[in-house]
Structure formats: C-alpha cells, structure tokens
Design a protein around this motif. Structure first.
Motif, PDB file in Angstrom:
ATOM      1  N   LEU A 148     -14.338  -3.763   3.087  1.00  0.00           N
ATOM      2  CA  LEU A 148     -15.151  -4.277   2.322  1.00  0.00           C
ATOM      3  C   LEU A 148     -16.215  -4.823   3.251  1.00  0.00           C
ATOM      4  CD1 LEU A 148     -13.237  -6.441  -0.285  1.00  0.00           C
ATOM      5  CD2 LEU A 148     -14.171  -4.325  -0.501  1.00  0.00           C
ATOM      6  N   GLN A 149     -15.976  -5.503   4.311  1.00  0.00           N
ATOM      7  CA  GLN A 149     -16.864  -6.009   5.329  1.00  0.00           C
ATOM      8  C   GLN A 149     -17.850  -4.743   5.910  1.00  0.00           C
ATOM      9  OE1 GLN A 149     -15.421  -8.424   8.153  1.00  0.00           O
ATOM     10  NE2 GLN A 149     -17.295  -9.195   8.998  1.00  0.00           N
ATOM     11  N   PRO A 180     -24.785  -7.288  -0.471  1.00  0.00           N
ATOM     12  CA  PRO A 180     -23.602  -8.074  -0.582  1.00  0.00           C
ATOM     13  C   PRO A 180     -23.202  -8.034  -2.220  1.00  0.00           C
ATOM     14  CG  PRO A 180     -25.189  -9.367   0.623  1.00  0.00           C
ATOM     15  CD  PRO A 180     -25.813  -8.323   0.361  1.00  0.00           C
ATOM     16  N   TRP A 181     -24.126  -8.046  -3.019  1.00  0.00           N
ATOM     17  CA  TRP A 181     -23.470  -8.111  -4.463  1.00  0.00           C
ATOM     18  C   TRP A 181     -22.760  -6.864  -4.838  1.00  0.00           C
ATOM     19  CZ3 TRP A 181     -25.403  -5.216  -8.695  1.00  0.00           C
ATOM     20  CH2 TRP A 181     -26.464  -4.519  -8.380  1.00  0.00           C
ATOM     21  N   VAL A 202      -0.949  -2.767  -9.522  1.00  0.00           N
ATOM     22  CA  VAL A 202      -2.572  -3.070  -9.020  1.00  0.00           C
ATOM     23  C   VAL A 202      -2.770  -4.525  -8.885  1.00  0.00           C
ATOM     24  CG1 VAL A 202      -4.962  -2.433  -9.545  1.00  0.00           C
ATOM     25  CG2 VAL A 202      -3.242  -0.751  -9.863  1.00  0.00           C
ATOM     26  N   ILE A 246     -10.638  -1.924  -8.194  1.00  0.00           N
ATOM     27  CA  ILE A 246      -9.493  -2.382  -9.130  1.00  0.00           C
ATOM     28  C   ILE A 246      -9.386  -1.860 -10.247  1.00  0.00           C
ATOM     29  CG2 ILE A 246      -8.606  -4.461 -10.013  1.00  0.00           C
ATOM     30  CD1 ILE A 246      -9.816  -5.899  -7.770  1.00  0.00           C
ATOM     31  N   ALA A 261     -13.612 -10.554   8.870  1.00  0.00           N
ATOM     32  CA  ALA A 261     -12.467 -10.930   8.214  1.00  0.00           C
ATOM     33  C   ALA A 261     -11.085 -10.354   8.493  1.00  0.00           C
ATOM     34  CB  ALA A 261     -12.712 -10.082   6.625  1.00  0.00           C
ATOM     35  N   ALA A 268     -23.499 -13.831  -3.536  1.00  0.00           N
ATOM     36  CA  ALA A 268     -24.171 -12.874  -3.987  1.00  0.00           C
ATOM     37  C   ALA A 268     -23.844 -12.314  -5.536  1.00  0.00           C
ATOM     38  CB  ALA A 268     -24.302 -11.527  -3.062  1.00  0.00           C
ATOM     39  N   THR A 269     -22.646 -12.645  -5.942  1.00  0.00           N
ATOM     40  CA  THR A 269     -22.053 -12.390  -7.366  1.00  0.00           C
ATOM     41  C   THR A 269     -23.319 -12.332  -8.269  1.00  0.00           C
ATOM     42  OG1 THR A 269     -20.342 -13.784  -6.602  1.00  0.00           O
ATOM     43  CG2 THR A 269     -20.492 -12.826  -9.116  1.00  0.00           C
ATOM     44  N   PRO A 270     -23.520 -10.985  -8.881  1.00  0.00           N
ATOM     45  CA  PRO A 270     -24.568 -11.186 -10.084  1.00  0.00           C
ATOM     46  C   PRO A 270     -24.432 -12.256 -10.963  1.00  0.00           C
ATOM     47  CG  PRO A 270     -23.409  -8.982  -9.788  1.00  0.00           C
ATOM     48  CD  PRO A 270     -22.687  -9.896  -8.792  1.00  0.00           C
ATOM     49  N   TRP A 329       0.835  -1.191  -0.118  1.00  0.00           N
ATOM     50  CA  TRP A 329      -0.006  -0.017   0.004  1.00  0.00           C
ATOM     51  C   TRP A 329       1.067   1.031   0.116  1.00  0.00           C
ATOM     52  CZ3 TRP A 329      -4.497  -1.089   4.179  1.00  0.00           C
ATOM     53  CH2 TRP A 329      -5.316  -2.308   3.606  1.00  0.00           C
ATOM     54  N   TYR A 335      -7.280  -6.206   6.746  1.00  0.00           N
ATOM     55  CA  TYR A 335      -7.496  -5.508   5.217  1.00  0.00           C
ATOM     56  C   TYR A 335      -8.360  -5.659   4.603  1.00  0.00           C
ATOM     57  CZ  TYR A 335      -5.244 -10.196   4.842  1.00  0.00           C
ATOM     58  OH  TYR A 335      -5.048 -11.456   4.844  1.00  0.00           O
ATOM     59  N   PHE A 336      -9.265  -6.793   4.812  1.00  0.00           N
ATOM     60  CA  PHE A 336     -10.729  -6.669   4.156  1.00  0.00           C
ATOM     61  C   PHE A 336     -11.804  -5.922   4.639  1.00  0.00           C
ATOM     62  CE2 PHE A 336      -8.776 -10.454   1.482  1.00  0.00           C
ATOM     63  CZ  PHE A 336      -8.730  -9.773   0.414  1.00  0.00           C
ATOM     64  N   MET A 347     -20.142 -13.455   0.330  1.00  0.00           N
ATOM     65  CA  MET A 347     -20.212 -12.563  -0.055  1.00  0.00           C
ATOM     66  C   MET A 347     -20.125 -13.036  -1.695  1.00  0.00           C
ATOM     67  SD  MET A 347     -17.923  -9.261   0.450  1.00  0.00           S
ATOM     68  CE  MET A 347     -17.530  -8.740   2.383  1.00  0.00           C
ATOM     69  N   MET A 407      -3.059  -9.643  -1.583  1.00  0.00           N
ATOM     70  CA  MET A 407      -4.045  -9.564  -0.681  1.00  0.00           C
ATOM     71  C   MET A 407      -4.547 -10.838  -0.344  1.00  0.00           C
ATOM     72  SD  MET A 407      -5.585  -5.610  -0.888  1.00  0.00           S
ATOM     73  CE  MET A 407      -6.773  -5.812   0.105  1.00  0.00           C
ATOM     74  N   VAL A 454     -17.068 -15.639   5.972  1.00  0.00           N
ATOM     75  CA  VAL A 454     -17.571 -14.325   5.875  1.00  0.00           C
ATOM     76  C   VAL A 454     -17.176 -13.786   4.453  1.00  0.00           C
ATOM     77  CG1 VAL A 454     -17.530 -11.547   6.535  1.00  0.00           C
ATOM     78  CG2 VAL A 454     -17.901 -13.381   8.157  1.00  0.00           C
ATOM     79  N   PRO A 466     -28.379 -11.090  -7.975  1.00  0.00           N
ATOM     80  CA  PRO A 466     -29.349 -10.469  -9.048  1.00  0.00           C
ATOM     81  C   PRO A 466     -28.943 -11.542 -10.324  1.00  0.00           C
ATOM     82  CG  PRO A 466     -27.950  -8.926  -8.542  1.00  0.00           C
ATOM     83  CD  PRO A 466     -27.407  -9.933  -7.498  1.00  0.00           C
ATOM     84  N   ALA A 492     -13.436 -16.101   9.253  1.00  0.00           N
ATOM     85  CA  ALA A 492     -13.263 -15.162   8.268  1.00  0.00           C
ATOM     86  C   ALA A 492     -13.460 -15.475   6.809  1.00  0.00           C
ATOM     87  CB  ALA A 492     -11.782 -14.748   8.375  1.00  0.00           C
ATOM     88  N   GLY A 504     -19.606  -6.691  -2.144  1.00  0.00           N
ATOM     89  CA  GLY A 504     -18.578  -7.763  -1.990  1.00  0.00           C
ATOM     90  C   GLY A 504     -18.278  -7.968  -3.712  1.00  0.00           C
ATOM     91  N   VAL A 505     -18.757  -7.566  -4.550  1.00  0.00           N
ATOM     92  CA  VAL A 505     -18.359  -8.097  -6.072  1.00  0.00           C
ATOM     93  C   VAL A 505     -18.260  -6.661  -6.714  1.00  0.00           C
ATOM     94  CG1 VAL A 505     -19.018  -9.147  -7.960  1.00  0.00           C
ATOM     95  CG2 VAL A 505     -19.718 -10.253  -5.797  1.00  0.00           C
ATOM     96  N   LEU A 561     -20.606  -3.742   3.581  1.00  0.00           N
ATOM     97  CA  LEU A 561     -21.979  -4.458   3.621  1.00  0.00           C
ATOM     98  C   LEU A 561     -23.033  -3.767   4.552  1.00  0.00           C
ATOM     99  CD1 LEU A 561     -20.516  -8.012   4.290  1.00  0.00           C
ATOM    100  CD2 LEU A 561     -21.912  -7.313   2.464  1.00  0.00           C
TER     101      LEU A 561
END
Ligand code: HEM
Lengths: 313, 328
Positions: free
Chosen positions: B127-128, B136-137, A180, B148, B120, A215-217, A156, B123-124, A212, A187, A208, A224, A205, B140-141, B131
């Motif tokens: 993102l948490q 979440p979509w 990047v 990025i 988490a 929930a990926t589209p 970082w 470093y994450f 996520m 990470m 959790v 969704p 961890a 988290g996505v 939420l």
C-alpha cells in the motif's frame, strides 16, 4: 487354621474368631490392592478418567468416533473424514497452522499484558523491563512478535491454497468471504500491535499508516470532498482513529484496546463462523474426484439451494 | 560505484524484514507445489477424456487407491495425530526463531526525530508503495477497499464449475493467471520493492546501491497534459474567464480522453482474453450480465495499476487527469 468339629460349628473362642476375620480381611485387602494396582495400568477404566472423557480409549470404531464427538474441542471435526483429506498435500495444514498461531498469540499476549501498561510514561520502559528483567521475558516478546508475522504469511498461503483448489466455488462462496475478512482482521491485529512498544519503529509506521486516513474521501480533512463536509484535523476519521490529531497517549490507548480486546473478540467470532461453515458446507472440499469438461451441466435457473447435513462431508 | 553487499545484508537481516525474506522462498515453493499437483491432475484428466471406459471405472484422483480400503477413516487418530504433530513442529520452529532472533526495539518514540525512510510493517508496504503512483485517497483508501471487495466477489463471478476441490491448471487457466498476477505479480512484488528497493526519501535504490540519505532525485515528473503541451489559455476570451481559469478547465477536460481511451482499450483486451478459447466462450455464455460487468470492472481496475506503475517509473508521468478537486 482354626480347627473345626464334625458338625461344622466352631468351638474356638472369641479371640480365635477375631484372628480369623483379621486374616480374611488381610487377604481380601491385598487381593483388592493388587487388583486395583493392575487396573491403574489401564487408566481409561478408572472412574476419574471416564468422568472426564466419557469414552474408552481403544481401537473400537465406536469409541474412536465417540472420542471426537463427545469432546467439545475435538467435535469441530466430523467423526470420519475422507481418507485422502488426511494427507498434508491438499490443505498444507495452512488453516490449522493459522489457527494454532492465533492460539499461541493469545497465550503469549495474555502473559505480555501482565507486564505492560498502555501509557506514554510506562509502555517503553515495560518493554525494556520485559527484555532485561522478567524471567523469559525476551523469549515471550520474541515469540509473540514472530508468531504474528508467521500468522500473516500462513493466512496468505491458506488463501492461496483455497484459491488453487477452487475451494471457494459453490457451496463455499460465503466462507471465502468470511475468510477475506479474517485476513484483513489478522493484518489489523498485527498493525495495532506495532505501536504498543512505543518506539520509533512503531511510532513512524503508525504515523505513515494513519496519515493515509487524512485523505479518506469525504471523511478525511485532506480527502476529496472532505473540507466541503466540514472535516478538519480535529474531527475527521484520522482523529477518531488516534483519539487526537497526533500519534500520542490516546492513540496508544486506542491501539491497545483494539489490539488486546476488540479485534481478538471479533476474530474469535468470525473464526467460529468460519469453522462452522466448513462443516456445514460439507467439510473440506477435497481432494475431490476430477470433473471432465463434458460433464458440465447446463446452468439451471433459479439455482437449486444445496443443503447438506453436517458431518456428511 | 562498487556493489554494496553490506547494504543488502543490512536490509535483509533487519529482524522485521526476515519474514519477507522467508516469503521470497516460501511463496515460490508453494506455487510450485500447487502447480505440480495441478499438472498431475491434468494428466489424469487427459487420460479420462480420451477413454470413455476409464472415465467410468477409474479412480478419479492421483492419490493411491485400493478397492479394499474404506473411503473414510476415523478423524481420531488419522487426522488429529497430524494436527498435533504440525502444532509441535510449528512450536519448535517458533522457539528456535525466537531464541536466535530478537524482536526489534528502537529508541523511544520521538515525533521530532523523523525516521528516514519511515516504513510501514512489511505486509503493508504494498500500500505504501502505491502512494508513489496514486494520491493517498486512492492508494490508502480506494485501493484497499477494491482489493477486499475484489477478493470477496471472486466466488460470485467465477462461473467455471470445473476445478472445485482439486488442483488443476488446464481447467482454470484464466482464473489462476489472474490470481497469480494479482497476488505474486502485484502484491508481493510491491512489497519486495518497498522492502528492498525503496531507501531514504522513498527513492529508488537498485540492489547494491548504498542508501544515501543526501541523494537528491532530479527526475522531473510531468503530467500527461504537459507532455502533450496542452495550453487552454487561448480559450479565455471565448468563455469570458481569466487565462489561468481557462487553462485549468482545458486540462481537466483533456484528462478525460486518455482515461476513456484506457477504459475502452482495457475492456477490449479483457474481453478478448475472456473469450479467447472455445472453453472460455462456454464459460462466458454462462455468466449473467451483472457477473460480467463486475468481472470486467475489477479486471480493468486491476490493470490500471501496472499501467500507472509503468507510466510513472518508465515515462516519469505523474498524473493523467488533473482536475481542481482531485488528480489521477
Ligand atoms: C484467521 C485466519 C483463518 C483461519 C484460522 C482459517 C482456518 C481454516 C481452517 C482450519 C480450515 C480447514 C481447512 C484447512 O486447514 O485448509 C479452513 C478452510 C477454509 N478457509 Fe480458512 N482460515 C482463515 C482465513 C481464511 C482466508 C483468508 C480465506 C480466503 C480468503 C479462507 C477461506 C477458507 C475456505 C473457503 C475454506 C474451506 C476450504 C475447503 O473446503 O477446502 N480462510 N480455514
């Protein structure tokens, strides 16, 4: 000393002759031994040294350059660099520190692999064994853990310094992008390692984190468009990550393989590209002479391509 | 309630939190270090801009300089000795750290015993923490992808040719502010909130409050349409549907408006900031249409995060736009 007659021919017998040559031999031998002993004081003159390093180690400009250029590890560097770039204050050494930590992590990681089995039965016990019975096992584990955290902070800060010096500007745009990706991979490396001790901390961890992914589209069963795409908890992207619908034995094995083989390999490849591009883009960007607003040139289109030979930075 | 120092110490001294505590000091230090060099260069730039003769002859760096010196020095030993020294120092630091602080090891993994809070790695936590503000979509996505990609487009949308290879503040005010807001003001701040503020049940505990797992939050979060009291059931006879159906559709249509208003206002704001000074106007003119659209889009999306945080934490508003398929 043997006697000699007037015309220079020795009249002495065989015995004398032998004595003679023995004395001469002794003299040359001591001479040689002495000479070679003094030569050892300068090891860089020995054949062994030269066979390894190829050049002498001295203050000759030529040899200083050659010692960098003819060494496979050192030749990542150019032979000469800008005088101001050798100071700490421009780069903070952050890229180098990140790289060094990656090496430390590889080294301690390989040692840890000797003691670790990625299975539900053994993983947690292996950690206990490392902590309590393996000589220096606790130190080893601690070093691996803290080096990982330190590496994230270092990446970082490296990115921060690259930004603050504007080093992503032309011609280094692409190397910034490679960077990047390296940061993301760093990470992910840390994250996949978190599960491996198979304790509550890692388990929750990762639970959790991978929840996520549900929930990926389109690709997650709760995202969704996911159900419409036929996604269920047993075929969606989370299932692919975990090798199952819960964090269990398969997830442990997958995390292990990502962590110990796949991601380090990918990182190594990207690091190669990153360093290569630092050189090809003309070396470190600065400290460059400041530019004035009045010196901005009109944008030409199409933009000229800048090609610089390596080592000219 | 008395100030609970023990709770603070417990959080700050958790071995895995030590790096984030360290970052609290390290990040401001390097920010100061970078800006200090930037300000030194800015002074030099001011001198050169005021004096045409100096601009031609003066050494254009703040580093020491002597005409007798060579411009370049040998990598070996002048650079590499520094590298070896730094490697040794890092090794020593790592050794000391590893000898004094043990890596954590909890009970064996047990799916039946939930950790509360389940966090988490630090470093994450950004993102948490997201939420809380997004589904979440998105958190988290979509957001990670945007971060990025957003980082990767920076070199292609920053058309300011100044400040390439040296620290400066005055020549790059806008980009530096944007980066600092994103990196320190959003990313690091959210990690700090996630580490120090979020307790059991991911509830908000001020520093000094005891993490009480029994606490129940009574705050009721409402959606924006509820705040405005949108009730579309009267539309039912017009569209020949049930009252519930009509209400859902009315809500979905209502939600588009605040979103559109946000985009318009944010775009105007971004545009105003990007063309505020003479210099930024000049840079603005150099940009292609594609560059402009990309930059504005990412800036607007970035702005949506603090807005959403504010709406949620201060006005307890959960969703702005509720549709049958997704909510924002
Ligand atoms: C595994 C992670 C990384 C490693 C080991 C690494 C290593 C390095 C090293 C050793 C340098 C030489 C200069 C220096 O030390 O600062 C460098 C330069 C550079 N890095 Fe990285 N880097 C990493 C990640 C990144 C990231 C995350 C970015 C940006 C997003 C980035 C962008 C750059 C750029 C643009 C340069 C050229 C800088 C200049 O010319 O001044 N790198 N990197």
């Amino acid at each position: 000393m043997p006697e000699e007659n007037g015309d220079g021919k020795s009249k002495t017998g065989v015995l004398e002759k032998a004595k003679d040559s023995a004395a001469a031999l002794r003299e040359t031998l001591t001479e040689k031994a002495k000479q070679q002993a003094t030569e050892l004081k300068e090891p860089e003159k020995t054949q062994l040294y030269r066979s390894i390093f190829r050049v002498k180690h001295d203050e000759e400009p030529r040899n200083r350059a050659l010692s960098v250029l003819s060494n496979v590890f050192f030749h990542l560097h150019p032979a000469k660099v800008n005088r101001d770039a050798t100071k700490y204050n421009f780069t903070w050494g952050m890229g180098g520190i990140t790289f060094y930590l990656f090496i430390v992590l590889t080294f301690t990681g390989v040692l840890l692999m000797f003691y670790y089995h990625p299975s539900k039965v053994q993983a947690f016990r292996d950690i206990l064994y490392l902590e309590n019975d393996v000589p220096f096992g606790k130190l080893l584990r601690n070093m691996h853990r803290w080096a990982a955290h330190l590496m994230i902070i270092a990446v970082w800060l490296h990115m921060f310094r690259v930004f603050m010096t504007g080093s992503y500007k032309r011609p280094r745009e692409f190397n910034w992008c490679v960077g990047v990706l390296l940061m993301v991979l760093t990470m992910l490396l840390s994250f996949t390692g978190y599960l491996l001790p198979d304790d509550q901390l890692g388990f929750w961890a990762v639970t959790v984190g991978t929840n996520m992914a549900r929930a990926t589209p389109l690709l997650g069963n709760e995202g969704p468009g996911g159900p419409q795409m036929g996604m269920t908890p047993y075929n969606d992207v989370r299932f692919a990550l975990l090798g199952g619908s819960i964090v269990d034995a398969n997830a442990l094995l997958r995390a292990y393989i990502w962590h110990c083989i796949a991601i380090p390999l990918i990182v190594a490849i990207f690091l190669g590209v990153h360093f290569w591009r630092v050189r090809k883009d003309g070396g470190i960007s600065g400290p460059a002479p400041v530019m004035l607003e009045s010196e901005i040139k009109e944008e030409r289109s199409p933009r000229p391509v800048i090609l610089r030979p390596s080592g000219m930075g | 309630m008395p100030f609970d120092w023990r709770q603070i110490w417990e959080i700050a001294s958790a071995p895995d939190n030590v790096p984030i505590v360290a970052l609290l000091f390290v990040a401001p230090f390097f920010m100061w270090y970078a800006l200090r060099q930037g300000i030194a260069n800015d002074k030099l730039i001011a001198i050169l801009e005021g004096d045409a003769q100096a601009a031609k002859t003066k050494y254009r760096k703040t580093q020491e300089w002597d005409p007798k010196w060579e411009r370049e020095v040998h990598t070996w030993p002048y650079l590499m000795r520094m590298e070896f020294l730094v490697a040794i120092l890092v090794t020593v630091l790592l050794m000391v750290w590893s000898l004094t602080l043990n890596a954590p090891l909890e009970e064996p993994a047990n799916p039946n015993v939930t950790m509360n809070p389940a966090k988490a790695p630090w470093y994450f936590l950004g993102l948490q923490e997201m939420l809380v503000y997004f589904d979440p979509w998105i958190a988290g996505v979509v957001m990670p992808t945007l971060i990025i990609v957003g980082l990767m487009v920076i070199p292609y949308i920053d058309s300011n040719p100044l400040g390439n290879g040296y620290y400066t503040y005055k020549q790059r005010r806008f980009s530096i502010w944007t980066f600092l807001v994103g990196f320190i003001g959003l990313w690091v701040l959210m990690i700090v909130i996630g580490t120090f503020i979020r307790g059991p049940g991911w509830m908000w505990f001020w520093p000094g409050q005891t993490w009480d797992a029994e606490r129940v939050d009574y705050a009721v979060n409402r959606n924006l349409d509820q705040v405005f009291g949108i009730d579309g059931s009267w539309l039912a006879p017009i569209f020949h549907t049930t009252k519930d159906q009509a209400a859902i559709w009315a809500r979905a249509i209502f939600g588009i408006f605040p979103l559109v208003i946000f985009f318009i206002v944010a775009a105007i704001l971004v545009h105003w900031v990007c063309t505020r000074t003479e210099f930024s106007k000049k840079i603005y003119k150099r940009m292609s249409l594609l560059q402009l659209v990309t930059m504005y889009t990412f800036l607007i999306l970035m702005l949506s995060l603090p807005i959403k945080i504010l709406l949620r934490l201060v006005f307890t508003i959960k969703y702005i736009w509720v549709t049958p398929w997704f909510s924002i």
